[in-house]
Design a protein around this motif. Structure first.
Motif, PDB file in Angstrom:
ATOM      1  N   GLN A 254     -42.823  34.265   0.419  1.00 62.10           N
ATOM      2  CA  GLN A 254     -42.845  33.181  -0.546  1.00 62.10           C
ATOM      3  C   GLN A 254     -42.867  31.794   0.091  1.00 62.10           C
ATOM      4  O   GLN A 254     -43.164  30.815  -0.590  1.00 62.10           O
ATOM      5  CB  GLN A 254     -41.635  33.285  -1.469  1.00 62.10           C
ATOM      6  N   SER A 268     -47.839  29.438  -5.730  1.00 59.70           N
ATOM      7  CA  SER A 268     -47.921  30.879  -5.965  1.00 59.70           C
ATOM      8  C   SER A 268     -49.308  31.261  -6.466  1.00 59.70           C
ATOM      9  O   SER A 268     -49.902  32.252  -6.007  1.00 59.70           O
ATOM     10  CB  SER A 268     -46.861  31.310  -6.988  1.00 59.70           C
ATOM     11  N   GLY A 285     -44.832  42.426  -2.302  1.00 58.43           N
ATOM     12  CA  GLY A 285     -44.019  41.216  -2.252  1.00 58.43           C
ATOM     13  C   GLY A 285     -42.941  41.338  -1.194  1.00 58.43           C
ATOM     14  O   GLY A 285     -41.877  41.885  -1.437  1.00 58.43           O
ATOM     15  N   HIS A 290     -40.172  38.159  -6.006  1.00 58.71           N
ATOM     16  CA  HIS A 290     -40.729  36.816  -5.884  1.00 58.71           C
ATOM     17  C   HIS A 290     -40.506  36.004  -7.162  1.00 58.71           C
ATOM     18  O   HIS A 290     -40.021  36.509  -8.167  1.00 58.71           O
ATOM     19  CB  HIS A 290     -42.216  36.903  -5.557  1.00 58.71           C
ATOM     20  N   SER A 295     -45.516  36.530 -10.104  1.00 64.84           N
ATOM     21  CA  SER A 295     -45.892  37.666 -10.953  1.00 64.84           C
ATOM     22  C   SER A 295     -46.930  37.246 -11.987  1.00 64.84           C
ATOM     23  O   SER A 295     -47.879  37.978 -12.259  1.00 64.84           O
ATOM     24  CB  SER A 295     -44.651  38.233 -11.652  1.00 64.84           C
ATOM     25  N   LEU A 305     -48.983  44.330  -8.238  1.00 62.56           N
ATOM     26  CA  LEU A 305     -47.869  43.797  -7.451  1.00 62.56           C
ATOM     27  C   LEU A 305     -46.778  44.842  -7.292  1.00 62.56           C
ATOM     28  O   LEU A 305     -46.337  45.441  -8.269  1.00 62.56           O
ATOM     29  CB  LEU A 305     -47.289  42.554  -8.130  1.00 62.56           C
ATOM     30  N   SER A 307     -43.038  44.951  -6.255  1.00 61.93           N
ATOM     31  CA  SER A 307     -41.894  44.070  -6.042  1.00 61.93           C
ATOM     32  C   SER A 307     -40.821  44.824  -5.268  1.00 61.93           C
ATOM     33  O   SER A 307     -40.278  45.815  -5.753  1.00 61.93           O
ATOM     34  CB  SER A 307     -41.337  43.583  -7.376  1.00 61.93           C
TER      35      SER A 307
END
Length: 342
Positions: A254, A268, A285, A290, A295, A305, A307
């Motif tokens: 991030q 992002s 991620g 994140h 998202s 994604l 996570s």
């Protein structure tokens, strides 16, 4: 905390204090519920309202919310947040491929609702059946009644397409006792010819949740919706909308150069678009949940994604260290869970 590479040497973040004055309308104290919501703060945070502790949150990558109604008064109020970014042996991540940058680095909101309201992230939207010809939408909604009297609650779910036109709506009603938390479970009728979400066609619907106390509309909530089905098969891999999808992607952290972890939401969207423009359809991620904006960018651009939870890293000698002190590091070669070694 500033990005670590701008310092003469990488150092462990320490403690930061934040204060903000907010003005509260007198009518809110008696007729509304007031919450403070954080998308994240690294690593351990304590939130004070007019000098009283509202709550403590451990973990630097997940959001949290506190009802602070009873701690407020009409007029000027002081919100104070203490964030401790010191390394802690009992809070993940303890080591590994992480940027340890302390402080409030995601958005914070003051949310004002009716006593009868949708809870924080209180909807779970799924599509139990979805094909190119027909789909159904299932919505689970958590409703909290913080009022002193029982409420005759009606929850109405409205599905709209990308143009904002209503596709379908459905509702149910039930009594909610004072102080109770109830879950309303609703399933739509068949939606003909839905636009299925996929990396090649990331079509998004929206679900608007309206909450009524009797006939009065008292709350509303918005949720994103991609109509699709997902299936994993141990032999054949990943299936999206009934078809095999080969996942090609990248890890993504991030932090941004010059910003550290406090990247803007637009950052992002920039990162996800860069990955999509590389021809990828998947992001892992790394190595934590994140920002919600990340998202949202994956939903928008068509990226699957994954996570991660924040358990990646090393472990430390249990006799070794306390919070803020160094301990004996060991590489974790084996993990035993329910007598299974992997």
């Amino acid at each position: 905390d500033i990005p670590y590479w701008r310092r003469p040497a990488a150092t462990t973040p320490t403690v930061g204090w934040y204060r903000k004055h907010v003005s509260i309308d007198p009518s809110w104290i008696t007729t509304k519920r007031i919450f403070i919501e954080f998308e994240a703060a690294f690593l351990i945070s304590q939130v004070y309202v007019n000098g009283t502790l509202a709550g403590t949150h451990q973990g630097g990558y997940t959001g949290f919310s506190y009802d602070i109604t009873t701690l407020l008064h009409a007029g000027d109020n002081v919100l104070a947040v203490r964030v401790d970014g010191t390394w802690c042996d009992t809070v993940a991540p303890r080591s590994g491929e992480h940027i340890f940058i302390g402080g409030i680095y995601r958005d914070v909101y003051l949310v004002i609702t009716d006593p009868l309201h949708v809870t924080w992230y209180g909807t779970f939207v799924s599509t139990p059946q979805a094909t190119a010809s027909s789909a159904t939408v299932k919505v689970k909604t958590e409703i909290k009644n913080d009022g002193a009297a029982a409420a005759t609650c009606k929850v109405k779910s409205i599905v709209t397409d990308a143009s904002g036109d209503i596709v379908t709506s459905f509702e149910s009603a039930a009594g909610v006792s004072p102080g109770a938390l109830d879950t309303f479970v609703q399933t739509s009728g068949a939606i003909g010819g839905p636009h299925l979400w996929s990396p090649s066609s990331p079509y998004l619907y929206k679900v608007y949740t309206e909450v009524y106390n009797g006939t009065a509309l008292v709350d509303n909530f918005e949720s994103p919706l991609g109509i699709r089905t997902v299936r994993w098969d141990k032999d054949s891999g990943f299936f999206l909308n009934g078809g095999h999808l080969w996942l090609q992607g990248a890890n993504a952290h991030q932090d941004h150069a010059g910003w550290g972890d406090a990247a803007a939401n637009s950052g992002s969207f920039r990162d996800v678009k860069l990955i999509k423009d590389c021809g990828m359809n998947f992001i892992r991620g790394s190595h934590y949940p994140h920002d919600p904006a990340f998202s949202g960018a994956c939903d928008t651009y068509g990226i699957c994604l994954w996570s991660e939870a924040t358990f990646w890293g090393l472990f430390y000698d249990p006799s070794g260290c306390k919070s803020g002190e160094s301990g004996t590091a060991h590489v974790l070669n084996k993990v035993t869970v329910n007598n299974v070694v992997s």
